[in-house]
Enzyme design. Sequence first.
Site, PDB file in Angstrom:
ATOM      1  CB  THR A  96      60.715 -13.273  -9.475  1.00 54.94           C
ATOM      2  OG1 THR A  96      60.046 -14.310 -10.209  1.00 54.94           O
ATOM      3  CG2 THR A  96      61.706 -12.576 -10.403  1.00 54.94           C
ATOM      4  CE  LYS A 171      60.115 -14.861 -13.953  1.00 53.01           C
ATOM      5  NZ  LYS A 171      59.362 -14.963 -12.708  1.00 53.01           N
ATOM      6  CE  LYS A 239      59.602  -8.456  -7.755  1.00 52.56           C
ATOM      7  NZ  LYS A 239      59.891  -9.915  -7.725  1.00 52.56           N
TER       8      LYS A 239
END
Length: 287
Positions: A96, A171, A239
């Site tokens: 990711t 995502k 994050k």
Amino acid sequence: MKVAFIGLGVMGYPMAGHLANAGHDVTVYNRTAAKAEQWCQQFKGSRATTPADAAREAEIVFTCVGNDDDLRQVVTGTQGVFSGMDQGATLVDHTTASAEVARELAVIAAEQKLEFLDAPVSGGQAGAENGVLSIMIGGDQPVYERVAPVIDCYAKSARLLGPAGSGQLAKMVNQICIAGLVQGLAEGVHFAKQAGLDAAAVFDVIQHGAAGSWQMINRHQTMIDDQFDFGFAVDWMRKDLKITLDEARSNGAQLPVTALVDQFYADVQKLGGNRWDTSSLVKRLES
């Protein structure tokens, strides 16, 4: 197929295992060599000492590492996979990361006559272990069609969503939706307790109605029981949300709830919950 898998964290370790169990010839690399040795003992495969060595002669190289900088290091570094891959081979990145780094790697891959797909995953550690991940993919259709049967080893669903970077953008949508859902669930659990209700009974009923979600079904009881050791950590979520909010500033999207929940996760970190799972949002309401 002969494949390589770079990064044996909580997601990559079982994903690489599914490839080996499906009969693929798997070479793994992990920054901590002991983890790679452990994997080789558990699954049929071999270990390389550098990403480049792992990638040599591989038809597909998979990466699943921490962030943009980690990804650049294992892909374009001196001993990165691009320096070991044969022309025509494909890099499938499950990290990711930002859409920016995905587009950057796609350009470099094309210059070296390599193929590239950005393919972040959703489903958490349990999804990886059970081989039922959802995978959002960016890249070219012919490359996706060639790689899809291999990805199916650990996927419940996979879909090509557009050119390079599209997987990462999708995502971000995933994380936006999760952030709001978990905060709503945290507030629901907190309210039920404060109201003197049997919270478990309440959620046993409402999870089957319009309020139901994966988060509610799988996390309401652990939240009630004050248990937060179920996979995806707060540090990792922050994050991901930083990447998402940075992208939103670039494309003009308004994400007020996501930005607020990001700050709530910062509160959880201040409580010492860096490695608690994302459902720990409820802790800040009870502190």
